[in-house]
Design an enzyme around this catalytic site. Structure first.
Site, short mmCIF file in Angstrom:
data_model
loop_
_atom_site.label_atom_id
_atom_site.label_comp_id
_atom_site.label_asym_id
_atom_site.label_seq_id
_atom_site.Cartn_x
_atom_site.Cartn_y
_atom_site.Cartn_z
N ASP A 1 -2.03 0.99 7.43
CA ASP A 1 -1.37 0.84 6.13
C ASP A 1 -0.99 -0.61 5.87
OD1 ASP A 1 -1.26 3.71 5.30
OD2 ASP A 1 -0.04 3.86 7.11
N GLU B 1 -1.46 -1.26 -4.84
CA GLU B 1 -2.70 -0.53 -5.04
C GLU B 1 -2.48 0.60 -6.04
OE1 GLU B 1 -6.10 0.20 -2.03
OE2 GLU B 1 -4.71 1.89 -1.84
N ASP C 1 0.87 -1.18 0.00
CA ASP C 1 0.00 0.00 0.00
C ASP C 1 0.91 1.22 0.00
OD1 ASP C 1 -2.32 1.60 0.21
OD2 ASP C 1 -2.03 1.74 2.37
#
Length: 168
Positions: A136, A64, A4
């Site tokens: 996260d 992502e 991420d």
């Protein structure tokens, strides 16, 4: 490995998947020092993610995708962090997949606009032995879970197409 990307904090999560069975391996966060120049912060992310990959030797990575928001400068910085998140596993010879945030949430929670609390709760349910390092890291684990689910489907479609054209 799920990643991420973020300039301040980049979450990472590593799972093992065997069919629909998932097992937590590790998760954490690589931080950059906001007092440093952008180039030094990106280097911190590069070094930190490189160490994670050296330590755990994942087979694949998923990142992502960046969404564009109203803050152009912020989006650009996030994009640079995302570049590091894609570069490091690619340098290690890993296949790197990309998933939109809504696809990750839909894959893990069942709703594309799920909140962070819902994502964390589902990651804990899917990986019961997991002690999540940060929000996260939870997002990174969700990305890894999404990849584990979709990678298998993508591989089956590719094999079916090969059979169709006589390649297998």
């Amino acid at each position: 490995m799920g990643i991420d990307p973020g300039l301040r904090f980049t979450g990472w999560g590593i799972i093992e998947s065997d069919g629909s069975n998932l097992r937590h391996v590790a998760n954490g966060t690589v931080a950059s020092d906001a007092a440093l120049d952008l180039s030094e912060r990106l280097l911190q992310l590069h070094v930190g993610l490189s160490e994670v990959i050296r330590s755990f030797a994942p087979d694949e990575a998923a990142v992502e995708q960046t969404f564009v928001n109203r803050d152009g400068a912020g989006t650009l910085k996030l994009g640079q962090a995302r570049g590091i998140a894609m570069l490091v596993p690619a340098q290690a010879g890993l296949r790197v997949a990309e998933y939109a945030p809504n696809k990750v949430k839909k894959s893990v929670v069942g709703a594309g606009h799920a909140g962070k609390d819902q994502v964390i709760a589902m990651v804990k349910m899917l990986l019961p032995s997991c002690d999540i390092h940060s929000a996260d890291a939870a997002d990174a684990l969700a990305i890894a879970i999404c990849h584990a689910h979709h990678r298998g489907a993508d591989d089956k479609v590719a094999m079916a197409l090969l059979k169709e054209v006589g390649g297998v």
